[in-house]
Design an enzyme around this catalytic site. Sequence first.
Site, PDB file in Angstrom:
ATOM      1  N   ASP A 254     -17.380  -4.703 -32.227  1.00 15.23           N
ATOM      2  CA  ASP A 254     -16.468  -5.624 -31.546  1.00 15.23           C
ATOM      3  C   ASP A 254     -16.793  -5.626 -30.052  1.00 15.23           C
ATOM      4  O   ASP A 254     -16.670  -4.590 -29.392  1.00 15.23           O
ATOM      5  CB  ASP A 254     -15.024  -5.159 -31.767  1.00 15.23           C
ATOM      6  CG  ASP A 254     -14.010  -6.094 -31.137  1.00 15.23           C
ATOM      7  OD1 ASP A 254     -13.767  -7.168 -31.718  1.00 15.23           O
ATOM      8  OD2 ASP A 254     -13.472  -5.759 -30.058  1.00 15.23           O
TER       9      ASP A 254
ATOM     10  N   GLY B 189     -15.616 -18.615 -46.783  1.00 17.51           N
ATOM     11  CA  GLY B 189     -16.550 -18.443 -47.895  1.00 17.51           C
ATOM     12  C   GLY B 189     -17.868 -17.815 -47.485  1.00 17.51           C
ATOM     13  O   GLY B 189     -18.766 -17.655 -48.310  1.00 17.51           O
TER      14      GLY B 189
ATOM     15  N   HIS C 187     -10.173 -14.713 -26.816  1.00 12.28           N
ATOM     16  CA  HIS C 187      -9.712 -13.346 -26.524  1.00 12.28           C
ATOM     17  C   HIS C 187      -8.201 -13.273 -26.351  1.00 12.28           C
ATOM     18  O   HIS C 187      -7.549 -12.332 -26.798  1.00 12.28           O
ATOM     19  CB  HIS C 187     -10.431 -12.837 -25.272  1.00 12.28           C
ATOM     20  CG  HIS C 187     -10.480 -11.355 -25.141  1.00 12.28           C
ATOM     21  ND1 HIS C 187     -11.547 -10.686 -24.608  1.00 12.28           N
ATOM     22  CD2 HIS C 187      -9.580 -10.395 -25.452  1.00 12.28           C
ATOM     23  CE1 HIS C 187     -11.303  -9.385 -24.616  1.00 12.28           C
ATOM     24  NE2 HIS C 187     -10.112  -9.183 -25.119  1.00 12.28           N
TER      25      HIS C 187
ATOM     26  N   SER D 282     -14.888   5.317 -29.395  1.00 11.37           N
ATOM     27  CA  SER D 282     -14.984   6.653 -28.814  1.00 11.37           C
ATOM     28  C   SER D 282     -16.327   6.765 -28.109  1.00 11.37           C
ATOM     29  O   SER D 282     -17.288   6.116 -28.489  1.00 11.37           O
ATOM     30  CB  SER D 282     -14.866   7.716 -29.911  1.00 11.37           C
ATOM     31  OG  SER D 282     -15.068   8.988 -29.351  1.00 11.37           O
TER      32      SER D 282
ATOM     33  N   THR E 137     -16.395  -1.757 -28.686  1.00  7.11           N
ATOM     34  CA  THR E 137     -17.295  -1.394 -27.578  1.00  7.11           C
ATOM     35  C   THR E 137     -16.569  -1.354 -26.236  1.00  7.11           C
ATOM     36  O   THR E 137     -17.205  -1.177 -25.202  1.00  7.11           O
ATOM     37  CB  THR E 137     -18.496  -2.356 -27.496  1.00  7.11           C
ATOM     38  OG1 THR E 137     -18.013  -3.659 -27.182  1.00  7.11           O
ATOM     39  CG2 THR E 137     -19.265  -2.379 -28.801  1.00  7.11           C
TER      40      THR E 137
ATOM     41  N   GLY F 138     -14.494  -1.047 -38.146  1.00 12.02           N
ATOM     42  CA  GLY F 138     -15.288  -1.559 -37.031  1.00 12.02           C
ATOM     43  C   GLY F 138     -15.285  -0.608 -35.855  1.00 12.02           C
ATOM     44  O   GLY F 138     -14.359   0.194 -35.675  1.00 12.02           O
TER      45      GLY F 138
ATOM     46  N   TYR G  24     -15.495  -7.291 -21.396  1.00 13.14           N
ATOM     47  CA  TYR G  24     -15.779  -5.854 -21.303  1.00 13.14           C
ATOM     48  C   TYR G  24     -16.937  -5.568 -20.342  1.00 13.14           C
ATOM     49  O   TYR G  24     -17.164  -4.417 -19.972  1.00 13.14           O
ATOM     50  CB  TYR G  24     -16.076  -5.240 -22.685  1.00 13.14           C
ATOM     51  CG  TYR G  24     -14.973  -5.422 -23.709  1.00 13.14           C
ATOM     52  CD1 TYR G  24     -13.691  -5.785 -23.322  1.00 13.14           C
ATOM     53  CD2 TYR G  24     -15.216  -5.243 -25.063  1.00 13.14           C
ATOM     54  CE1 TYR G  24     -12.682  -5.966 -24.260  1.00 13.14           C
ATOM     55  CE2 TYR G  24     -14.213  -5.412 -26.008  1.00 13.14           C
ATOM     56  CZ  TYR G  24     -12.948  -5.789 -25.601  1.00 13.14           C
ATOM     57  OH  TYR G  24     -11.963  -5.973 -26.536  1.00 13.14           O
TER      58      TYR G  24
ATOM     59  N   ARG H 212     -16.445  12.583 -32.648  1.00 15.89           N
ATOM     60  CA  ARG H 212     -15.326  11.713 -33.062  1.00 15.89           C
ATOM     61  C   ARG H 212     -15.845  10.438 -33.724  1.00 15.89           C
ATOM     62  O   ARG H 212     -15.237   9.932 -34.668  1.00 15.89           O
ATOM     63  CB  ARG H 212     -14.478  11.341 -31.851  1.00 15.89           C
ATOM     64  CG  ARG H 212     -13.635  12.491 -31.343  1.00 15.89           C
ATOM     65  CD  ARG H 212     -12.893  12.057 -30.110  1.00 15.89           C
ATOM     66  NE  ARG H 212     -11.965  13.072 -29.660  1.00 15.89           N
ATOM     67  CZ  ARG H 212     -11.328  13.022 -28.501  1.00 15.89           C
ATOM     68  NH1 ARG H 212     -11.524  11.995 -27.678  1.00 15.89           N
ATOM     69  NH2 ARG H 212     -10.497  13.969 -28.157  1.00 15.89           N
TER      70      ARG H 212
ATOM     71  N   LYS I  47     -16.128 -12.331 -27.712  1.00 11.57           N
ATOM     72  CA  LYS I  47     -14.904 -13.097 -27.426  1.00 11.57           C
ATOM     73  C   LYS I  47     -15.033 -13.924 -26.155  1.00 11.57           C
ATOM     74  O   LYS I  47     -15.701 -13.503 -25.198  1.00 11.57           O
ATOM     75  CB  LYS I  47     -13.708 -12.145 -27.243  1.00 11.57           C
ATOM     76  CG  LYS I  47     -13.572 -11.089 -28.307  1.00 11.57           C
ATOM     77  CD  LYS I  47     -12.275 -10.307 -28.196  1.00 11.57           C
ATOM     78  CE  LYS I  47     -12.299  -9.074 -29.063  1.00 11.57           C
ATOM     79  NZ  LYS I  47     -13.031  -7.932 -28.502  1.00 11.57           N
TER      80      LYS I  47
ATOM     81  N   THR J 179     -17.349   9.954 -27.812  1.00 10.71           N
ATOM     82  CA  THR J 179     -17.606  11.340 -28.210  1.00 10.71           C
ATOM     83  C   THR J 179     -18.307  11.351 -29.574  1.00 10.71           C
ATOM     84  O   THR J 179     -17.696  10.960 -30.581  1.00 10.71           O
ATOM     85  CB  THR J 179     -16.260  12.100 -28.314  1.00 10.71           C
ATOM     86  OG1 THR J 179     -15.461  11.769 -27.172  1.00 10.71           O
ATOM     87  CG2 THR J 179     -16.468  13.586 -28.403  1.00 10.71           C
TER      88      THR J 179
HETATM   89  N1  LIG Z   1      -8.485  -8.035 -28.395  1.00 16.41           N
HETATM   90  C1  LIG Z   1      -8.066  -7.254 -27.443  1.00 16.41           C
HETATM   91  O1  LIG Z   1      -7.379  -7.680 -26.518  1.00 16.41           O
HETATM   92  C2  LIG Z   1      -8.415  -5.798 -27.468  1.00 16.41           C
HETATM   93  C3  LIG Z   1      -7.692  -4.917 -26.671  1.00 16.41           C
HETATM   94  C4  LIG Z   1      -8.025  -3.563 -26.714  1.00 16.41           C
HETATM   95  C5  LIG Z   1      -9.039  -3.122 -27.558  1.00 16.41           C
HETATM   96  N2  LIG Z   1      -9.741  -4.021 -28.305  1.00 16.41           N
HETATM   97  C6  LIG Z   1     -10.876  -3.578 -29.164  1.00 16.41           C
HETATM   98  O2  LIG Z   1     -10.452  -2.550 -30.012  1.00 16.41           O
HETATM   99  C7  LIG Z   1     -11.317  -1.415 -29.874  1.00 16.41           C
HETATM  100  C8  LIG Z   1     -10.589  -0.165 -30.205  1.00 16.41           C
HETATM  101  O3  LIG Z   1      -9.424  -0.024 -29.371  1.00 16.41           O
HETATM  102  P1  LIG Z   1      -8.976   1.373 -28.796  1.00 16.41           P
HETATM  103  O4  LIG Z   1      -9.995   1.856 -27.857  1.00 16.41           O
HETATM  104  O5  LIG Z   1      -7.601   1.287 -28.342  1.00 16.41           O
HETATM  105  O6  LIG Z   1      -9.025   2.275 -30.143  1.00 16.41           O
HETATM  106  P2  LIG Z   1      -8.459   3.654 -30.523  1.00 16.41           P
HETATM  107  O7  LIG Z   1      -9.493   4.163 -31.481  1.00 16.41           O
HETATM  108  O8  LIG Z   1      -7.017   3.552 -30.945  1.00 16.41           O
HETATM  109  O9  LIG Z   1      -8.429   4.556 -29.193  1.00 16.41           O
HETATM  110  C9  LIG Z   1      -9.582   5.025 -28.594  1.00 16.41           C
HETATM  111  C10 LIG Z   1      -9.216   6.322 -27.882  1.00 16.41           C
HETATM  112  O10 LIG Z   1      -8.998   7.340 -28.865  1.00 16.41           O
HETATM  113  C11 LIG Z   1      -9.843   8.440 -28.639  1.00 16.41           C
HETATM  114  N3  LIG Z   1     -10.351   8.836 -29.966  1.00 16.41           N
HETATM  115  C12 LIG Z   1     -11.239   8.153 -30.745  1.00 16.41           C
HETATM  116  N4  LIG Z   1     -11.447   8.816 -31.887  1.00 16.41           N
HETATM  117  C13 LIG Z   1     -10.690   9.943 -31.844  1.00 16.41           C
HETATM  118  C14 LIG Z   1     -10.494  11.005 -32.747  1.00 16.41           C
HETATM  119  N5  LIG Z   1     -11.129  11.059 -33.919  1.00 16.41           N
HETATM  120  N6  LIG Z   1      -9.626  11.989 -32.387  1.00 16.41           N
HETATM  121  C15 LIG Z   1      -8.989  11.946 -31.194  1.00 16.41           C
HETATM  122  N7  LIG Z   1      -9.133  10.950 -30.289  1.00 16.41           N
HETATM  123  C16 LIG Z   1      -9.978   9.952 -30.619  1.00 16.41           C
HETATM  124  C17 LIG Z   1     -10.953   7.945 -27.725  1.00 16.41           C
HETATM  125  O11 LIG Z   1     -11.367   8.967 -26.853  1.00 16.41           O
HETATM  126  P3  LIG Z   1     -12.897   9.245 -26.407  1.00 16.41           P
HETATM  127  O12 LIG Z   1     -13.551   7.927 -26.162  1.00 16.41           O
HETATM  128  O13 LIG Z   1     -12.712  10.050 -25.161  1.00 16.41           O
HETATM  129  O14 LIG Z   1     -13.541  10.022 -27.512  1.00 16.41           O
HETATM  130  C18 LIG Z   1     -10.279   6.818 -26.951  1.00 16.41           C
HETATM  131  O15 LIG Z   1      -9.615   7.345 -25.823  1.00 16.41           O
HETATM  132  C19 LIG Z   1     -11.820  -1.538 -28.427  1.00 16.41           C
HETATM  133  O16 LIG Z   1     -13.007  -0.819 -28.205  1.00 16.41           O
HETATM  134  C20 LIG Z   1     -12.037  -3.034 -28.332  1.00 16.41           C
HETATM  135  O17 LIG Z   1     -13.260  -3.391 -28.961  1.00 16.41           O
HETATM  136  C21 LIG Z   1      -9.422  -5.332 -28.286  1.00 16.41           C
END
Ligand SMILES: NC(=O)c1ccc[n+]([C@@H]2O[C@H](COP(=O)([O-])OP(=O)(O)OC[C@H]3O[C@@H](n4cnc5c(N)ncnc54)[C@H](OP(=O)(O)O)[C@@H]3O)[C@@H](O)[C@H]2O)c1
Length: 313
Positions: free
Chosen positions: A51, A16, A118, A263, A27, A24, A56, A268, A85, A265
């Site tokens: 996040d 609530g 986590h 990202s 990070t 989101g 991290y 992006r 986390k 970048t």
């Molecule tokens: N709970 C958990 O165990 C857990 C595990 C993993 C992640 N997470 C959380 O989830 C968040 C997101 O996960 P993720 O990093 O796997 O997300 P994702 O957005 O699926 O992948 C990020 C990757 O995609 C690239 N990217 C981002 N935007 C893009 C775009 N518009 N076009 C092409 N490539 C793009 C990034 O490259 P560049 O950075 O080189 O631009 C980076 O290599 C993490 O930061 C973390 O906070 C949690």
Amino acid sequence: MTIDDPRHHGFALNNGDGEIPALGFGTLVSDSRKTRKATTAAVEVGFRHLDCAERYRNEAEVGAALKDLLTSGTVRREDLFVTTKLWNNNHRPERVKPALEASLRRLGLDSVDLYLVHTPFAFKPGDDQDPRHPHGAIVYDDGVTLEETWAAMEGVVDDGLSRAIGLSDIDVEGTREIIDTGRIKPAVVEVESHPYHPQWGLHQLCQTEGIVLLAFAPLGHALQPRLLDDPLIMEVSEQLRQTPAQVLLAWGIQRGTAVLTSSVTPARIAENADIDALPEDVIRTINELETRHRFNSVVDAGEPGFLEVPQGS
Ligand SMILES: NC(=O)c1ccc[n+]([C@@H]2O[C@H](COP(=O)([O-])OP(=O)(O)OC[C@H]3O[C@@H](n4cnc5c(N)ncnc54)[C@H](OP(=O)(O)O)[C@@H]3O)[C@@H](O)[C@H]2O)c1
């Protein structure tokens, strides 16, 4: 429920206490030295949900970005939703509140909006986030149960240190166990999810229980097999004049999950914030994709998947 504006959508928390922004920014960036710049850029282009995690090892950099953003008036604290986390070495109940307090000091905040366990795996209690036997295997802790850790998580809500609590890297059975035994129901469950790993079973449980499913790696972490280059995703993106990343993020939100993208970048980051609704028939077509692939192995044993290899541990 139809979601017309995925960019600004929020999902109600089951306690609530307001909403979690559906879009989101994660990070866990690919180069942790770029955390501060990436976090700043994300908030500047409109991300209002961040996040974080003690694991991290960059909460202080996120905190430095937050300090600048809050001091300059770019954003108000009450307009930001910040998650962090509890890592696996802090599952013993007496370690939970101190772990959150340490995260809060690094982030420069009085409280977070969401605190997650986590992973369900407890490691040897202590300061080492990655305790290992001499032969390399993780040292687990069989002296604490997830239920006991959860009771201490409930305590940080009672103490006003987090508005909501939840779980991460857990399956249907583990989530159900905490729903059945806990005093406070999880508000959020964060897991890998995208069209190649849609997690329909967990999605259904979360919908039934009013829990927000929070999808990480919505772009498949840009790994092979590249979801961003999937022929259907590319076809839809050309038809709709959106990028593959925008299609994947909108799909995630319109199917009823919050999403976390990351990202380093700037272009992006801006692209990922600028998403529009997909037609309902496109959502249904993407739902039917048959490729199955899980990218992150953290759910197998609690070892972090997308993390740079930690130094000295
Ligand atoms: N709970 C958990 O165990 C857990 C595990 C993993 C992640 N997470 C959380 O989830 C968040 C997101 O996960 P993720 O990093 O796997 O997300 P994702 O957005 O699926 O992948 C990020 C990757 O995609 C690239 N990217 C981002 N935007 C893009 C775009 N518009 N076009 C092409 N490539 C793009 C990034 O490259 P560049 O950075 O080189 O631009 C980076 O290599 C993490 O930061 C973390 O906070 C949690």
